[in-house]
Structure formats: structure tokens, C-alpha cells
Write a protein that holds these residues in place. Structure first.
Motif, PDB file in Angstrom:
ATOM      1  N   ASP A   6      47.165  71.862  62.463  1.00 55.97           N
ATOM      2  CA  ASP A   6      47.296  70.698  61.598  1.00 55.97           C
ATOM      3  C   ASP A   6      47.830  69.526  62.410  1.00 55.97           C
ATOM      4  OD1 ASP A   6      46.469  72.257  59.517  1.00 55.97           O
ATOM      5  OD2 ASP A   6      48.390  72.275  58.461  1.00 55.97           O
ATOM      6  N   VAL A   7      47.160  68.399  62.302  1.00 59.02           N
ATOM      7  CA  VAL A   7      47.578  67.183  62.993  1.00 59.02           C
ATOM      8  C   VAL A   7      47.944  66.147  61.942  1.00 59.02           C
ATOM      9  CG1 VAL A   7      46.938  65.417  64.678  1.00 59.02           C
ATOM     10  CG2 VAL A   7      45.988  67.735  64.885  1.00 59.02           C
ATOM     11  N   SER A   8      49.213  65.728  61.924  1.00 52.20           N
ATOM     12  CA  SER A   8      49.689  64.745  60.945  1.00 52.20           C
ATOM     13  C   SER A   8      49.827  63.386  61.602  1.00 52.20           C
ATOM     14  CB  SER A   8      51.041  65.187  60.378  1.00 52.20           C
ATOM     15  OG  SER A   8      50.910  66.383  59.638  1.00 52.20           O
ATOM     16  N   PHE A   9      49.574  62.354  60.800  1.00 50.93           N
ATOM     17  CA  PHE A   9      49.556  60.996  61.320  1.00 50.93           C
ATOM     18  C   PHE A   9      50.585  60.123  60.601  1.00 50.93           C
ATOM     19  CE2 PHE A   9      45.341  62.876  61.691  1.00 50.93           C
ATOM     20  CZ  PHE A   9      45.091  62.715  63.053  1.00 50.93           C
ATOM     21  N   GLU A  10      51.184  59.217  61.341  1.00 53.65           N
ATOM     22  CA  GLU A  10      52.182  58.306  60.806  1.00 53.65           C
ATOM     23  C   GLU A  10      51.523  57.306  59.864  1.00 53.65           C
ATOM     24  OE1 GLU A  10      55.951  56.056  62.830  1.00 53.65           O
ATOM     25  OE2 GLU A  10      53.972  55.618  63.656  1.00 53.65           O
ATOM     26  N   ARG A  11      52.133  57.116  58.699  1.00 59.06           N
ATOM     27  CA  ARG A  11      51.590  56.170  57.739  1.00 59.06           C
ATOM     28  C   ARG A  11      51.667  54.746  58.304  1.00 59.06           C
ATOM     29  NH1 ARG A  11      54.021  56.240  51.799  1.00 59.06           N
ATOM     30  NH2 ARG A  11      55.916  55.864  53.020  1.00 59.06           N
ATOM     31  N   GLY A  12      50.606  54.012  58.141  1.00 59.20           N
ATOM     32  CA  GLY A  12      50.584  52.635  58.612  1.00 59.20           C
ATOM     33  C   GLY A  12      50.029  52.496  60.010  1.00 59.20           C
ATOM     34  N   THR A  13      50.678  53.114  61.000  1.00 59.23           N
ATOM     35  CA  THR A  13      50.232  52.976  62.388  1.00 59.23           C
ATOM     36  C   THR A  13      49.117  53.934  62.748  1.00 59.23           C
ATOM     37  OG1 THR A  13      51.801  54.587  63.288  1.00 59.23           O
ATOM     38  CG2 THR A  13      52.584  52.316  63.028  1.00 59.23           C
ATOM     39  N   GLY A  14      49.048  55.103  62.048  1.00 58.44           N
ATOM     40  CA  GLY A  14      48.049  56.109  62.386  1.00 58.44           C
ATOM     41  C   GLY A  14      48.378  56.900  63.639  1.00 58.44           C
ATOM     42  N   ARG A  15      49.589  56.718  64.198  1.00 57.32           N
ATOM     43  CA  ARG A  15      49.960  57.461  65.399  1.00 57.32           C
ATOM     44  C   ARG A  15      50.224  58.925  65.070  1.00 57.32           C
ATOM     45  NH1 ARG A  15      54.880  54.143  67.988  1.00 57.32           N
ATOM     46  NH2 ARG A  15      55.728  54.662  65.911  1.00 57.32           N
ATOM     47  N   LEU A  16      50.202  59.777  66.097  1.00 58.78           N
ATOM     48  CA  LEU A  16      50.509  61.189  65.892  1.00 58.78           C
ATOM     49  C   LEU A  16      51.950  61.353  65.426  1.00 58.78           C
ATOM     50  CD1 LEU A  16      48.932  63.061  68.947  1.00 58.78           C
ATOM     51  CD2 LEU A  16      47.940  62.638  66.706  1.00 58.78           C
ATOM     52  N   LYS A  17      52.123  62.026  64.308  1.00 56.83           N
ATOM     53  CA  LYS A  17      53.464  62.284  63.794  1.00 56.83           C
ATOM     54  C   LYS A  17      53.942  63.663  64.232  1.00 56.83           C
ATOM     55  CE  LYS A  17      54.105  62.699  59.307  1.00 56.83           C
ATOM     56  NZ  LYS A  17      54.277  62.326  57.887  1.00 56.83           N
ATOM     57  N   LEU A  18      53.141  64.675  63.964  1.00 54.61           N
ATOM     58  CA  LEU A  18      53.456  66.025  64.419  1.00 54.61           C
ATOM     59  C   LEU A  18      52.201  66.873  64.451  1.00 54.61           C
ATOM     60  CD1 LEU A  18      54.841  68.328  61.682  1.00 54.61           C
ATOM     61  CD2 LEU A  18      54.568  65.924  61.162  1.00 54.61           C
ATOM     62  N   VAL A  19      52.272  67.955  65.213  1.00 55.37           N
ATOM     63  CA  VAL A  19      51.188  68.924  65.316  1.00 55.37           C
ATOM     64  C   VAL A  19      51.777  70.292  65.005  1.00 55.37           C
ATOM     65  CG1 VAL A  19      49.447  69.967  66.806  1.00 55.37           C
ATOM     66  CG2 VAL A  19      50.042  67.537  67.087  1.00 55.37           C
ATOM     67  N   THR A  20      51.196  70.983  64.032  1.00 56.86           N
ATOM     68  CA  THR A  20      51.683  72.304  63.621  1.00 56.86           C
ATOM     69  C   THR A  20      50.611  73.345  63.875  1.00 56.86           C
ATOM     70  OG1 THR A  20      53.076  71.326  61.901  1.00 56.86           O
ATOM     71  CG2 THR A  20      52.595  73.655  61.698  1.00 56.86           C
ATOM     72  N   MET A  21      51.015  74.471  64.454  1.00 53.19           N
ATOM     73  CA  MET A  21      50.064  75.526  64.812  1.00 53.19           C
ATOM     74  C   MET A  21      50.479  76.866  64.229  1.00 53.19           C
ATOM     75  SD  MET A  21      49.595  74.550  68.838  1.00 53.19           S
ATOM     76  CE  MET A  21      51.321  74.096  68.971  1.00 53.19           C
ATOM     77  N   THR A  22      49.528  77.583  63.695  1.00 48.83           N
ATOM     78  CA  THR A  22      49.693  78.985  63.315  1.00 48.83           C
ATOM     79  C   THR A  22      48.437  79.730  63.735  1.00 48.83           C
ATOM     80  OG1 THR A  22      48.656  78.748  61.140  1.00 48.83           O
ATOM     81  CG2 THR A  22      51.028  78.359  61.266  1.00 48.83           C
ATOM     82  N   ARG A  23      48.523  81.045  63.710  1.00 46.27           N
ATOM     83  CA  ARG A  23      47.304  81.833  63.843  1.00 46.27           C
ATOM     84  C   ARG A  23      46.557  81.821  62.508  1.00 46.27           C
ATOM     85  NH1 ARG A  23      48.635  87.459  67.074  1.00 46.27           N
ATOM     86  NH2 ARG A  23      48.416  86.621  69.205  1.00 46.27           N
ATOM     87  N   PRO A  24      45.252  82.036  62.514  1.00 51.39           N
ATOM     88  CA  PRO A  24      44.521  82.101  61.237  1.00 51.39           C
ATOM     89  C   PRO A  24      45.023  83.256  60.378  1.00 51.39           C
ATOM     90  CG  PRO A  24      43.018  81.895  63.109  1.00 51.39           C
ATOM     91  CD  PRO A  24      44.359  82.193  63.677  1.00 51.39           C
ATOM     92  N   ARG A  25      45.028  83.063  59.074  1.00 48.34           N
ATOM     93  CA  ARG A  25      45.438  84.120  58.155  1.00 48.34           C
ATOM     94  C   ARG A  25      44.371  85.197  58.072  1.00 48.34           C
ATOM     95  NH1 ARG A  25      49.929  83.491  54.450  1.00 48.34           N
ATOM     96  NH2 ARG A  25      49.078  85.410  53.579  1.00 48.34           N
ATOM     97  N   VAL A  26      44.814  86.439  57.965  1.00 44.85           N
ATOM     98  CA  VAL A  26      43.880  87.513  57.663  1.00 44.85           C
ATOM     99  C   VAL A  26      43.552  87.431  56.177  1.00 44.85           C
ATOM    100  CG1 VAL A  26      44.815  88.971  59.492  1.00 44.85           C
ATOM    101  CG2 VAL A  26      45.750  89.150  57.192  1.00 44.85           C
ATOM    102  N   ALA A  27      42.543  88.163  55.753  1.00 46.27           N
ATOM    103  CA  ALA A  27      42.119  88.117  54.353  1.00 46.27           C
ATOM    104  C   ALA A  27      43.257  88.529  53.431  1.00 46.27           C
ATOM    105  CB  ALA A  27      40.914  89.030  54.147  1.00 46.27           C
ATOM    106  N   ARG A  28      43.445  87.778  52.355  1.00 46.02           N
ATOM    107  CA  ARG A  28      44.495  88.083  51.403  1.00 46.02           C
ATOM    108  C   ARG A  28      43.995  89.015  50.310  1.00 46.02           C
ATOM    109  NH1 ARG A  28      48.110  82.721  50.257  1.00 46.02           N
ATOM    110  NH2 ARG A  28      48.269  81.952  52.388  1.00 46.02           N
ATOM    111  N   ALA A  29      44.934  89.734  49.720  1.00 48.44           N
ATOM    112  CA  ALA A  29      44.590  90.568  48.573  1.00 48.44           C
ATOM    113  C   ALA A  29      44.213  89.657  47.403  1.00 48.44           C
ATOM    114  CB  ALA A  29      45.779  91.451  48.203  1.00 48.44           C
ATOM    115  N   SER A  30      43.509  90.203  46.441  1.00 50.02           N
ATOM    116  CA  SER A  30      43.094  89.415  45.281  1.00 50.02           C
ATOM    117  C   SER A  30      44.313  88.863  44.553  1.00 50.02           C
ATOM    118  CB  SER A  30      42.269  90.284  44.328  1.00 50.02           C
ATOM    119  OG  SER A  30      43.010  91.420  43.928  1.00 50.02           O
ATOM    120  N   VAL A  31      44.174  87.648  44.034  1.00 50.20           N
ATOM    121  CA  VAL A  31      45.272  86.978  43.349  1.00 50.20           C
ATOM    122  C   VAL A  31      45.390  87.493  41.917  1.00 50.20           C
ATOM    123  CG1 VAL A  31      46.156  84.748  42.584  1.00 50.20           C
ATOM    124  CG2 VAL A  31      44.955  84.934  44.777  1.00 50.20           C
TER     125      VAL A  31
END
Length: 335
Positions: A148-173
Motif C-alpha cells: 500500500d502506497v499512501s499519499f500526502e493530501r494536497g501535495t501528493g507526496r509519498l506519506k508512507l508505504v505499508t507491506m504485508t504478505r498476501p493473505r491466504v484464502a479465508r474461511a467462509s464468513v
């Protein structure tokens, strides 16, 4: 996205690596939080399924969970250990008290990038969060990472970058009442809810003692939901449906994001079509009105709306740029 480059990035940012890994220990060496952490704190972190570490001077936030929770969500880890690194946030144009992260960034991003450059260079994201023409966050996927790449409001600059591994399949809700259906039951006695088929997934008969002692029924691990109860006599002035006696009545509920205090993560409908991945700007746009009250600081904060049916409390994690909890409260019961 080049899969070899992505694999290198995941390894480089230590996702899936254990707390005991030499590279992880080298990364966190000298961090101030560790000065007041001991073995008991690490043991509690494993029990709670979560350990958060942050370093303002380096612009890094790390989130660890226990091995079983990691495997259930992301598959096998890269090594054995007591806690596994599951999420990394790199803070850039985030807050004056945070020194911008100065290391390499995933996706060949640059610290001076702005939103238009990123979208043009990386191509269509898997998901996009925007309010009007303003893009607040975008997500790119690879077999090895969810970024996930987040951007600063107004300037559009990089605010933060968040990384996870992809989720495995979830059980039915498991189907539970919608937020509107829940709110319409506020003030209704526990004895009636126990006979209501809409509340069958909660097996409220098993929670009678918990409700009597603590005023809550915790289903965080099963459903990502907590239910709250108050004596009808304490609600009757504000909630006409509540009886004027001591019987516990439904007075609120909380939806939790994944691994928020042992939660499995609620994935069903939320008020106004909110999602736990929404940024604050997007949440405010979906609410379509200004909050009644708010308290925001560097790392997190909340906003409170008063709607016709109930109060809606939204808690944000700014270190991950997303919602952490959404709480519905009966009018006048939690002022």
C-alpha cells in the motif's frame, strides 16, 4: 511487476522473518522501546498475537504476530521463532516529529515521488482509494507482497508505504446482522436476543456470566465483533425501547480489524460502506458529514458521528493509514 524483484524486496524488508533472526535483531538494535521490554513482555505479545515497534528517528513501524497467527493468515514463515514480522510501514512525509525513512523503497519508489508519477510508472493498481480527484492510497500486488502506497493530501507526496504478505484464502464468513439491524436492536433485553434467530451465531446463552460481570460478550477471535450490554434502567431515558429494570440490554458493538487484540478481523458490512482498509479522508467522504467529535494525534485517532440510529465511533491507525475499529453506540449511553 517483476516477480524476481518482488521476491528480493520481501526478503529485504524481512517480512515473514522471526524475531530471533539475526537481521531482525540488527534492525531493531538500539530502538528505545526495547529499553523497557523484557521476556515477560514478549511472552504477552505472543499471547495477544501482536507486538508493535516504532522508531521515529528512522521512520519505521514494525508489526509482529505469533507463528500460528502468521501461518493462518500468510502461510509459512521464513524461519522459526517466537514472533514473526508480518507488517512493515516506512514513513516518509508523515509528521514533523518523524524523521523520513531514508532507505530503499519497494517498487523502485523514490522519496521525492508524487502520486501522478507513481501511478504512471507502476500502472493500474489493484485497488485505489480516492476522494474526488485526490488519491489517498493505492495498492499493488505480487505473488510475494501486498504493498500500500499512501499519499500526502494536497501535495501528493509519498506519506508512507505499508507491506504485508498476501493473505491466504479465508474461511467462509458467518452471516451476522447488518450494522443497521444491530442499531435497531439497541435497548432490547438479552433474554429476547437469545431467542432471536438473527443472533444465533453469537450463542448468547454461553455468554450470560460474561455479560453479567463485564457488560460485554467478546467474539473477537471468532467473528471480529464485541457486543456491549447495559442494564435497561441505565438506558431507558435515552433509548425508549429499553425496559426500566436491571436486565442487560444491547447497548453497542465493536467491529475489530485483524489482530486488533486477538481479533480474527471483521470482514462484513460496516456503516456507510466503510472498509477497514479505508483512509480517514475516504471514511469522512463516505460518512458525508462532519464528525460530532474527534481527537487525532501523530499515530492514531478517532472520530465520532451522531446519526439517527446510533453514534458511530471510528478509530484510525495513521501508522498503517487505515481503520482499526468501528464502534456503534446507543444514544446517550456512553457520553
Amino acid at each position: 511487476m517483476n516477480s524476481q524483484a518482488s521476491a528480493f524486496e520481501v526478503s529485504n524488508y524481512l517480512l515473514g522473518h522471526a524475531w530471533e533472526d539475526a537481521r531482525v535483531q540488527a534492525l531493531v538494535e538500539g530502538w528505545e522501546q526495547l529499553d523497557w521490554m523484557d521476556d515477560e513482555d514478549l511472552k504477552k505479545a505472543r499471547t495477544d498475537h501482536r507486538l508493535s515497534l516504532m522508531n521515529q528517528a528512522r521512520g519505521i513501524y514494525l508489526f509482529f504476530t505469533d507463528p500460528d497467527s502468521h501461518e493462518a493468515r500468510y502461510g509459512a514463515s521464513s524461519g522459526k521463532g517466537s514472533l514473526i514480522l508480518s507488517r512493515v510501514s516506512l514513513l516518509l512525509h508523515f509528521h514533523p516529529q518523524w524523521t523520513p525513512y531514508a532507505g530503499s523503497l519497494p517498487l523502485a519508489l523514490h522519496a521525492d515521488d508524487i502520486v501522478g508519477d507513481v501511478l504512471q510508472r507502476l500502472g493500474q493498481p489493484a485497488e485505489l482509494w480516492r476522494v474526488g480527484l485526490n488519491v489517498s492510497k493505492a495498492r499493488w500486488l505480487s505473488p510475494q507482497a501486498e504493498i500500500d502506497v499512501s499519499f500526502e493530501r494536497g501535495t501528493g507526496r509519498l506519506k508512507l508505504v505499508t507491506m504485508t504478505r498476501p493473505r491466504v484464502a479465508r474461511a467462509s464468513v458467518i452471516a451476522v446482522p447488518s450494522p443497521e439491524q444491530f442499531a435497531k436492536q439497541f435497548g432490547r433485553p438479552l433474554a429476547e436476543l437469545q431467542r432471536d434467530t438473527h443472533f444465533a451465531p453469537f450463542s448468547l446463552d454461553r455468554k450470560t456470566r460474561e455479560i453479567a460481570e463485564y457488560g460485554e460478550a467478546d467474539y473477537s477471535e471468532e467473528l471480529g465483533i464485541e457486543l456491549y450490554f447495559k442494564p435497561g434502567a441505565e438506558m431507558a431515558d435515552a433509548v425508549p425501547a429499553a425496559p426500566r429494570n436491571a436486565e442487560p440490554c444491547l447497548s453497542g458493538l465493536r467491529y475489530r480489524a485483524d489482530l486488533d487484540f486477538q481479533s480474527t478481523g471483521y470482514t462484513g458490512p460496516l456503516p456507510w460502506g466503510l472498509r477497514m482498509s479505508d483512509t480517514m479522508d475516504v471514511a469522512m467522504a463516505k460518512a458525508a458529514s462532519r464528525p460530532f467529535k474527534q481527537a487525532l494525534n501523530d499515530d492514531d485517532g478517532y472520530q465520532l458521528w451522531r446519526t439517527e440510529l446510533c453514534d458511530v465511533h471510528v478509530l484510525y491507525s495513521f501508522l498503517e493509514d487505515r481503520i482499526y475499529r468501528v464502534t456503534l453506540l446507543a444514544h446517550g449511553c456512553y457520553d
